[in-house]
Scaffold this active site. Structure first.
Site, PDB file in Angstrom:
ATOM      1  N   GLY C  40      45.087   0.895 -10.819  1.00 45.39           N
ATOM      2  CA  GLY C  40      45.017   2.199 -11.486  1.00 45.39           C
ATOM      3  C   GLY C  40      45.228   3.302 -10.476  1.00 45.39           C
ATOM      4  O   GLY C  40      44.774   3.221  -9.330  1.00 45.39           O
ATOM      5  N   HIS C 266      36.671  13.469 -29.948  1.00 41.62           N
ATOM      6  CA  HIS C 266      36.900  14.841 -29.511  1.00 41.62           C
ATOM      7  C   HIS C 266      37.137  15.720 -30.733  1.00 41.62           C
ATOM      8  O   HIS C 266      37.950  15.389 -31.582  1.00 41.62           O
ATOM      9  CB  HIS C 266      38.106  14.883 -28.581  1.00 41.62           C
ATOM     10  CG  HIS C 266      38.208  16.163 -27.824  1.00 41.62           C
ATOM     11  ND1 HIS C 266      38.609  17.323 -28.425  1.00 41.62           N
ATOM     12  CD2 HIS C 266      37.943  16.463 -26.535  1.00 41.62           C
ATOM     13  CE1 HIS C 266      38.596  18.288 -27.512  1.00 41.62           C
ATOM     14  NE2 HIS C 266      38.190  17.794 -26.362  1.00 41.62           N
ATOM     15  N   SER C 284      42.643  21.363 -25.757  1.00 44.89           N
ATOM     16  CA  SER C 284      41.446  21.538 -24.965  1.00 44.89           C
ATOM     17  C   SER C 284      40.325  22.152 -25.774  1.00 44.89           C
ATOM     18  O   SER C 284      40.501  23.089 -26.539  1.00 44.89           O
ATOM     19  CB  SER C 284      41.718  22.432 -23.767  1.00 44.89           C
ATOM     20  OG  SER C 284      40.484  22.788 -23.195  1.00 44.89           O
ATOM     21  N   ARG C 330      30.414  17.806 -28.088  1.00 47.58           N
ATOM     22  CA  ARG C 330      31.514  17.180 -28.809  1.00 47.58           C
ATOM     23  C   ARG C 330      31.079  16.311 -29.974  1.00 47.58           C
ATOM     24  O   ARG C 330      31.667  16.372 -31.050  1.00 47.58           O
ATOM     25  CB  ARG C 330      32.298  16.305 -27.825  1.00 47.58           C
ATOM     26  CG  ARG C 330      32.992  17.131 -26.808  1.00 47.58           C
ATOM     27  CD  ARG C 330      33.716  16.285 -25.824  1.00 47.58           C
ATOM     28  NE  ARG C 330      34.565  17.159 -25.018  1.00 47.58           N
ATOM     29  CZ  ARG C 330      35.279  16.760 -23.997  1.00 47.58           C
ATOM     30  NH1 ARG C 330      35.259  15.506 -23.627  1.00 47.58           N
ATOM     31  NH2 ARG C 330      36.018  17.612 -23.336  1.00 47.58           N
ATOM     32  N   HIS C 401      38.761   9.926 -28.038  1.00 43.48           N
ATOM     33  CA  HIS C 401      39.258  10.628 -26.880  1.00 43.48           C
ATOM     34  C   HIS C 401      38.854   9.964 -25.568  1.00 43.48           C
ATOM     35  O   HIS C 401      39.618   9.888 -24.619  1.00 43.48           O
ATOM     36  CB  HIS C 401      38.711  12.046 -26.949  1.00 43.48           C
ATOM     37  CG  HIS C 401      38.879  12.824 -25.708  1.00 43.48           C
ATOM     38  ND1 HIS C 401      40.106  12.992 -25.130  1.00 43.48           N
ATOM     39  CD2 HIS C 401      38.008  13.468 -24.929  1.00 43.48           C
ATOM     40  CE1 HIS C 401      39.954  13.721 -24.037  1.00 43.48           C
ATOM     41  NE2 HIS C 401      38.702  14.005 -23.887  1.00 43.48           N
ATOM     42  N   ARG C 435      29.831  12.248 -23.279  1.00 52.69           N
ATOM     43  CA  ARG C 435      30.246  12.960 -22.069  1.00 52.69           C
ATOM     44  C   ARG C 435      30.440  14.436 -22.375  1.00 52.69           C
ATOM     45  O   ARG C 435      30.994  14.785 -23.410  1.00 52.69           O
ATOM     46  CB  ARG C 435      31.555  12.377 -21.547  1.00 52.69           C
ATOM     47  CG  ARG C 435      32.094  13.081 -20.323  1.00 52.69           C
ATOM     48  CD  ARG C 435      33.327  12.414 -19.780  1.00 52.69           C
ATOM     49  NE  ARG C 435      34.464  12.478 -20.690  1.00 52.69           N
ATOM     50  CZ  ARG C 435      35.191  13.571 -20.906  1.00 52.69           C
ATOM     51  NH1 ARG C 435      34.904  14.713 -20.300  1.00 52.69           N
ATOM     52  NH2 ARG C 435      36.220  13.534 -21.742  1.00 52.69           N
TER      53      ARG C 435
END
Lengths: 228, 253, 637
Positions: C40, C266, C284, C330, C401, C435
């Site tokens: 990665g 999200h 965003s 969120r 998301h 998160r």
């Protein structure tokens, strides 16, 4: 030494060669035009000017050699770059559309090659006398001695409509060449910032147009009988 | 035929691998919704090809939101298709109309060899960055982020250049296959910031040398690159690159 | 089995300093004897590869994209948090730590989160030094914006392309090392298996995606920074290539998979427009700073949004959460949107959308200011929907998301397999059950730049065994397995395409294990997934060769892993009989519909161990011990 290598071997360096040689040739074209436009001041002016150039070899020869070097640099570099550009895309797109490019920009190589051919023709015509051999034989009295009658040579030369037509067409292509080339040289040297971008483009187009009109004025005036 | 769907004829470049020669193949794309992205339209075509047992069309794509820079098609002769400031993945079928014939080709440039169909190898760009497209600071020991005030206008201008997504459309669109805009964007981004000053000469000399070595063509100041750039990176940055390289060449020892 | 987190003892604020003081080091001459395999090249992978190479280790880095610059970190828009307190608005390391723990609904490990908050300040400094063009004020100093779930302005940003700029910073640092020869980069190379020797992670098996060649790479440690598994839902904001394969292969080799049911939805994505949809596009969350979320008050209101008067609009986030309003976290904002649409108030095609309205902000600040802040997002919205959001409200709907769950790691970011480190979204460590915005970039870079370089040295200094030969039987065996699987995929010649299976799986998982989950739905999913998986292995149609570029084959391998992983995801969601963060169980909610945790029974990390396809995985627990914070019911009212 490293600087020279960078200038003459790198892609960007050779753009500087193109730009600087082009800029100097552009200045020469302007000077050449201004000299010739003296035809409108009368026979004596033009002949005196021509004689002055001929009689000053310390000016004439460095200029001739310089122009030759500049032209060779400009042409050889252009051809080199063009060959590399072709090689960078071995397989063309289907239908070659060049996006957002002005006609002048697309035709820069073609117009350049035509101008090159024209320069050869022009030299053969007025410098070496190979097109109209009698052109170099005209004389006129100046300060008590015979000198070459350039005025008569030009009038005689451009009275031939075929020759004038060649000149007019080639001036058109020179104009096209300069309208992209002059603005391009600023970009190549990194002076074309956004603040001056439009002004530079205008300057290039206007100066190219002035050169076209100035140079064409002579054969046109002769053909129309305004200059005899 | 409703007004929200369309039928199209595609002419797609098919090439088995780097060694073999390619050719155009025609496909019908039927019942394509106007809300599909161009790549979703290709997905539909691929699903049908797979169902018929024909090898689906290979094309590069990943984020499908216009930022990863992986998608790369020349559509009807224009890199990323007809819209300005748009990557292929963000191009939607409402930009086309029923009955259109669409030619789809890979980026064509010697330094971007075709891997398969529409997929090309753009690692030349990575190699250009590897020779100087960075600020040599190792992790740790960086001063406080606010220790170095940077005028907003400079930071904004740097950001204009830094937005480059490395898709290669500039090369694809340039009649000379020149990579000037890509190199100019990175040189401009770092050259506009104080952090990039110490290596400014070195960076531009190395990156241009690598660009030349990769076999890209030379810039003839035409501007096709900026016109197709999805991030609208301007010709000003190329001018800046020319200026930087000139200065660096004159100072080179 | 109870897992040991290896968090150092001592006061929370001193744990990381203490760790660094006491850790073992590898001397510079010895570093080059160690080879690290990093899979990665996103924020975590690229920053780790660059930093380890700078330190003198030999690094090999692998990515499936054609260049490390294309990793999906590039798509993050909003920003990166850091406890700089440049605004003088009361921020501190402790507050960032606390916000993150609280935002994660008290399901994250205290020690890790505090360390994250501590190094957040270094990340900004490092990125500025690299030339990341963060937004600045006229005085030349760094600008900040506020973000969901926080009451301070601590988010640093670069227009709407912060992830891109941070990734390019890490990519440039990585490129510098590649140029210096200290990192060997393998683009268009996909990891297909992890190789263990004597129980330690010592290598990987990869496929060259261009030639199809299968090969092995041995190393002293393997670092997985392979992102999240959001594409198990088929439609998500992830890139097309994002997959679970690397982490799932590690899971099958014995690494524990922790909290897979913690998935983040999200709230501000562009709604689905039709069946052809291949991905969802996120805009965003910073849009919520100036946009107001609303739906019509009455179901079936077909008027154009601009024709609906104020009185007929329900600004439901402002109404329900007055102190956070449109900046509610969120999970809360997402569920509120789902609730509104479930009640028939949704707008746009299919009624799955709510308005995000900028007209007040445009009145207050002017269109130019809004354009300056969000211009690229408005353009993106217009390109996709064909609508101009300056003139009419955007339509948004939640989409998958980010995945908080991932491979289990201890404080060293090392999994239960010695020598296997997991960074960024691929691990489970820092975000708990949810998160906060602008924290993913922070975590990825923290792990790569400032955590792994310390902890991996500690690991190397305490191990003696060096890089194995790839001729070892373990490598050959793994290679054969990988080859056999590819052969099998190509030989089925069924009737359905890989995408078709993926779409069906994704829809099932989204319906039963998406924004809201319940016992019956999860059980149904768990019954249907094995059947679908069986059909996949009998009826998938993958054409082409193994020895060439074959995108369908790549995809088939990834979907095959999702087919198994989806079961684990649903199983974890079924077992966690509580609601927390991104995991919302309908049975467990407060009277006003908020997530209801069960701290008594579920205050632990669920780390699942593999026990064969179709067999129930083994649950291992890491109890979450809160020494510093007091667990409360999360409230954003």
């Amino acid at each position: 030494m490293k600087t020279l290598k960078l200038i003459f071997l790198s892609s960007l360096g050779r753009k500087y060669v193109m730009a600087i040689s082009g800029a100097l040739l552009f200045l020469f074209v302007i000077g050449h035009m201004l000299g010739n436009l003296q035809i409108f001041l009368g026979k004596d002016f033009l002949n005196a000017y021509a004689h002055f150039l001929k009689a000053t070899p310390e000016l004439l020869w460095p200029a001739r050699i310089g122009l030759l070097v500049l032209a060779i640099l400009h042409i050889v570099t252009a051809v080199q770059l063009a060959i590399e550009n072709r090689r960078a895309r071995p397989l063309a797109y289907d239908g070659t559309k060049i996006y957002a490019a002005s006609f002048a920009a697309q035709a820069i190589l073609f117009s350049g090659l035509v101008v090159l051919a024209f320069i050869v023709y022009h030299l053969l015509h007025f410098t070496f006398g190979k097109i109209q051999p009698e052109a170099l034989t005209y004389t006129v009295m100046y300060k008590g001695e015979p000198i070459h009658d350039v005025y008569k040579m030009m009038v005689m030369g451009f009275s031939n409509p075929w020759i004038s037509a060649i000149y007019l067409i080639c001036m058109g292509l020179l104009c096209l060449h300069l309208s992209h080339g002059v603005s391009s040289l600023f970009q190549s040297l990194g002076w074309k910032t956004n603040a001056y971008r439009n002004a530079i483009d205008k300057f290039a187009k206007i100066s190219a147009l002035i050169i076209f009109l100035g140079n064409c004025a002579i054969p046109v005036a002769i053909l129309l009988g305004l200059v005899k | 035929m409703s007004e929200t769907t369309m039928n199209l004829t595609l002419r797609v470049w098919r090439q088995k691998n780097a060694q073999s020669a390619g050719t155009f193949v025609e496909y019908e794309a039927k019942n394509i919704s106007v809300d599909m992205s161009f790549l979703e339209m290709l997905d539909v075509v691929n699903e049908e090809l797979t169902a018929r047992g024909e090898d689906p069309i290979a094309f590069d794509h990943d984020c499908r939101e216009g930022i990863c820079g992986m998608c790369s098609l020349t559509i009807n002769g224009k890199a990323h298709g007809p819209l300005e400031a748009t990557t292929t993945c963000q191009l939607h079928m409402r930009s086309f109309k029923n009955g259109d014939a669409i030619t789809v080709e890979p980026w064509r440039a010697k330094p971007f060899p075709v891997i398969k169909d529409l997929v090309t190898d753009r690692s030349a760009f990575d190699r250009i960055i590897q020779v100087g497209g960075f600020v040599s600071v190792s992790t740790g020991g960086a001063p406080d982020g606010n220790a170095l005030p940077i005028p907003k206008t400079d930071a904004d201008a740097a950001m204009d250049a830094a937005q480059c997504i490395g898709c290669g459309a500039c090369v694809a669109a340039c009649k000379n296959a020149s990579a000037m805009l890509f190199v100019a964007a990175k040189v401009g981004h770092l050259g506009l910031l104080p952090q990039g000053q110490t290596e400014r000469d070195r960076r531009v000399l190395h990156m241009v040398a690598q660009m030349d070595e990769e076999g890209f063509g030379n810039c003839t100041n035409i501007g096709s690159c900026s016109a197709v750039c999805p991030k609208e990176i301007g010709q000003d940055f190329i001018s800046r690159l020319n200026r930087d390289f000139l200065k660096a060449s004159l100072r080179a020892k | 089995m109870t897992l040991e987190s290896n968090v150092p003892s001592g006061p929370l604020a001193h744990k990381w300093s203490k760790y660094k003081q006491e850790q073992k080091l590898v001397n510079p001459a010895n570093k080059r004897k160690f080879e690290v395999l990093i899979v990665g090249s996103g924020l975590a992978g690229a920053s780790a590869a660059a930093t380890l190479a700078e330190l003198g280790y030999n690094v090999k880095c692998f990515c499936f994209q054609d260049s490390p610059r294309r990793a999906h970190s590039i798509a993050a828009q909003g920003g990166i948090n850091a406890a700089k307190n440049y605004r003088n608005d009361g921020d501190s390391i402790y507050r960032l730590f606390y916000d993150t723990i609280k935002g994660g609904d008290f399901r994250a490990r205290e020690g890790n989160v505090h360390r994250l908050a501590e190094v957040s300040v270094n990340i900004i400094d490092q990125c500025v030094a690299q030339g990341v063009p963060f937004a600045r004020e006229y005085g030349g100093l760094l600008d900040n914006r506020s973000f969901g779930g926080a009451q301070v302005s601590r988010t640093f940003y670069a227009r709407g392309q912060t992830g891109q700029q941070l990734l390019l910073g890490a990519y440039q640092a990585l490129s510098r090392q590649i140029g210096l020869g200290t990192v060997k980069m393998y683009p268009r190379t996909e990891m297909l298996d992890l190789v263990l020797i004597n129980g330690e992670a010592k290598g990987i098996v990869v496929r060259d995606l261009i030639t199809g060649a299968i090969s092995s790479h041995g190393g002293d440690a393997v670092v997985l920074a392979t992102g999240g598994y959001g594409n198990v839902f088929y439609l998500s904001t992830n890139a097309q290539g994002c997959n679970v394969t690397a982490t799932y292969r590690a899971y099958k080799k014995g690494a524990y998979f922790a909290n897979p049911c913690y998935t983040q939805i999200h709230p501000t994505c562009i709604p689905v427009s039709g069946d052809h949809q291949s991905k969802l596009t996120l805009m965003s969350e910073s849009l919520r700073n100036d946009g107001r979320v609303w739906v019509p008050k009455t179901a079936g209101d077909t008027r154009l949004p601009q024709d609906i008067p104020e009185g007929d609009r329900d600004y439901y986030l402002e109404r329900k959460y007055p102190s956070y309003g449109n900046l509610a976290p969120r999970d809360i904002a997402s569920r509120a949107a789902k609730e509104a649409c479930d009640n028939g108030l949704g707008v746009g095609p299919g009624g799955r959308g709510v308005y995000l309205d900028f007209s007040d902000a445009i009145k207050r600040l002017g269109e130019d200011k809004i354009r300056e802040r969000y211009g690229n997002l408005f353009e993106m919205y217009e390109r996709i929907t064909g609508e101009n959001a300056y003139q009419r409200p955007m339509r948004i709907y939640p989409a998958v998301h980010y995945t908080m769950g991932g491979l289990w790691v201890d404080y060293n970011l090392m999994s239960n397999i010695p020598g296997l480190f997991v960074l960024g979204e691929a691990n489970f460590s820092d975000h708990g059950a949810n998160r906060l915005g602008a924290s993913a970039l922070m975590q990825g870079l923290a792990d790569g730049y400032f955590v792994l370089p310390y902890t991996i040295a500690n690991h190397f200094a305490s191990t003696k065994q060096h890089k194995p030969s790839t001729d070892a039987a373990e490598f050959k065996e793994a290679e054969q397995e990988v080859e056999a699987r590819i052969k099998k995929l190509l030989s089925i010649n069924g009737k359905r395409t890989v995408n078709d299976f993926h779409r069906e799986l994704g829809k099932l998982v989204w319906d039963k294990c998406g924004m809201a989950r319940n016992d019956a739905g999860l059980k149904e999913a768990l019954a249907r997934i094995p059947a679908l998986r069986e059909e996949f292995w009998e009826n998938v149609n993958v054409l082409g060769d193994a020895e060439a570029l074959n995108p369908a084959l790549e995809r088939a391998g990834r979907v095959a892993d999702f087919m198994e992983f989806a079961e684990l995801l649903c199983l974890d969601a079924l077992h966690r009989k509580e609601s927390c963060g991104g995991h919302f169980r309908e049975e467990y909610q407060t009277e006003d519909g908020e997530a209801q945790r069960n701290d008594e029974e579920f205050s632990y990390v669920a780390a699942w161990g593999y026990s064969g396809v179709g067999n129930a995985p083994v649950l291992n627990k890491e109890p979450l011990v809160y020494e510093e914070v007091h667990m409360t019911q999360r409230s954003y009212k």
